[in-house]
Design a protein around this motif. Structure first.
Motif, PDB file in Angstrom:
ATOM      1  N   ASP B  59       0.853  -1.185   0.000  1.00 22.89           N
ATOM      2  CA  ASP B  59       0.000   0.000   0.000  1.00 22.89           C
ATOM      3  C   ASP B  59       0.889   1.235   0.000  1.00 22.89           C
ATOM      4  O   ASP B  59       1.266   1.738   1.062  1.00 22.89           O
ATOM      5  N   ALA B  69      -4.408  -9.870   9.321  1.00 24.22           N
ATOM      6  CA  ALA B  69      -3.804  -8.548   9.574  1.00 24.22           C
ATOM      7  C   ALA B  69      -4.167  -7.581   8.448  1.00 24.22           C
ATOM      8  O   ALA B  69      -4.447  -6.401   8.690  1.00 24.22           O
ATOM      9  N   ARG B  72      -7.816  -6.323   8.761  1.00 26.90           N
ATOM     10  CA  ARG B  72      -7.935  -5.338   9.829  1.00 26.90           C
ATOM     11  C   ARG B  72      -7.355  -3.980   9.400  1.00 26.90           C
ATOM     12  O   ARG B  72      -7.936  -2.931   9.657  1.00 26.90           O
ATOM     13  N   TYR B  73      -6.222  -4.026   8.724  1.00 29.25           N
ATOM     14  CA  TYR B  73      -5.588  -2.796   8.243  1.00 29.25           C
ATOM     15  C   TYR B  73      -6.480  -2.092   7.216  1.00 29.25           C
ATOM     16  O   TYR B  73      -6.740  -0.891   7.323  1.00 29.25           O
ATOM     17  N   GLN B  76      -9.684  -0.502   8.714  1.00 31.43           N
ATOM     18  CA  GLN B  76      -9.452   0.755   9.406  1.00 31.43           C
ATOM     19  C   GLN B  76      -9.099   1.874   8.430  1.00 31.43           C
ATOM     20  O   GLN B  76      -9.548   2.995   8.587  1.00 31.43           O
ATOM     21  N   LYS B  77      -8.312   1.540   7.425  1.00 33.60           N
ATOM     22  CA  LYS B  77      -7.871   2.593   6.510  1.00 33.60           C
ATOM     23  C   LYS B  77      -8.979   3.061   5.568  1.00 33.60           C
ATOM     24  O   LYS B  77      -9.151   4.252   5.362  1.00 33.60           O
TER      25      LYS B  77
END
Lengths: 222, 222
Positions: B59, B69, B72-73, B76-77
């Motif tokens: 990213d 992971a 989840r990233y 949130q982003k």
């Protein structure tokens, strides 16, 4: 209502979570679950965790199992030092990456070795199956090499970044369970393990007393 | 810079993440990594994920592996529909509980069966070891029984709560990989799997084409 913490110090993730609760000073009530007596597979514990595994929590009626899910829940609810479980998106993702990686790598490697070498012989009275043990030893060594060469390969003092995080606590509790010196040909792992032991002193040694006693008892039988 | 998504549709977590990216409409650039050619163990991919595993993302220079992971990233982003990965603390913890549970349970069970029954014979040309296969079949069946009796036991239409979440996407992609009908004596699992297939139509069938082709090819050889 105080947070209830169900655990047994014979279990690696139980020790990791107990250390996490201790260093973050999250108020909790200790609820030991005696694995050696099979208490995890019976009521009343099955009403806390339907899978019959420790650790687990009961937070005023909210029941949760799986150590990594518990760490994330407690970190958000109670707030914890940023180095232990970071709030910033990318730093948190980097710790999450380790926590997800360890399940089928370091944890599987160390836990299967431990079960085959120590737990099963203890319960059955029979020596470990040599072929199975060799297979798991090999798997564990590959995981430990990954810690030495990849996670610690960049020269970082800790697994993720420059400060102690839950990643280090989880990893150290797995490795400490092993009854052989795995740091001999892994200098970075050895220095890191000493660092974690020191950072978490005196709780670390205290929570590992039981497992060290088991190592001594097993070795004296050989 | 567009998010780069590295994957192979032969990998269960790759399919789960591709489905997640598709339904959340997170803009991304597909970067296939051909596992059958060993591209995951070579450069340039090793510079994206030092462990040589798919899926992984890049990213705008931030490289991350481990499907859970990554979910989840990205959640949130980019922000995703609340049912897929909830924002509320307890609802999120309940989805996390499944995502952590599956590693050493459903995923280990299904993946080891798949590797022993199909992948290894495909690469070595030798039939699967019957004893090993029986062991993994047994392990897989225990996990599937846990899905039937525990995760779906309360009568919920989905694994966690009343709506489709990433837990369902991850679980379905594992189960779809298996070449035998595991829903026969598991009616809840059967109805749930149909529900997930329907909810994710037409992408679900599209991303599973390759694996279904492999099932047909393997069966025609028997």
């Amino acid at each position: 209502m105080t947070l209830k913490f169900y655990y047994d110090l014979m279990s690696q993730p139980s020790r990791a979570l107990k250390l996490f609760l201790t260093v973050t000073k999250i108020p909790h009530e200790d609820c030991p679950v005696a694995l050696r007596k099979g208490a995890h597979k019976q009521e009343p514990f099955l009403s806390v965790n339907r899978f019959g595994r420790v650790p687990a929590i009961d937070d005023d009626g909210f029941k949760l199992s799986e150590s990594v899910a518990i760490v994330r829940y407690l970190s958000q609810k109670y707030g914890v030092p940023n180095n232990l479980y970071p709030k910033e998106l990318k730093a948190q993702a980097a710790v999450d990456e380790f926590l997800e990686w360890q399940h089928l790598d370091l944890r599987l490697g160390c836990a299967m070795y431990f079960q085959t070498k120590m737990l099963r012989p203890m319960f059955t009275g029979k020596p470990p199956n040599e072929k199975t043990l060799a297979l798991y030893l090999d798997r564990m060594n590959t995981s430990l090499d990954n810690v030495e060469n990849i996670w610690l390969g960049s020269g970082n003092p800790y697994l993720v970044g420059s400060q102690l995080s839950v990643a280090d606590i989880f990893a150290a509790c797995e490795i400490e369970q092993v009854d052989i010196d795995v740091t001999k040909e892994r200098p970075k792992l050895g220095a890191w393990l000493e660092r974690v032991r020191r950072d978490l002193h005196p709780h670390y040694a205290e929570y590992h007393k039981l497992i060290k006693k088991l190592h001594t008892a097993t070795q004296s039988k050989m």
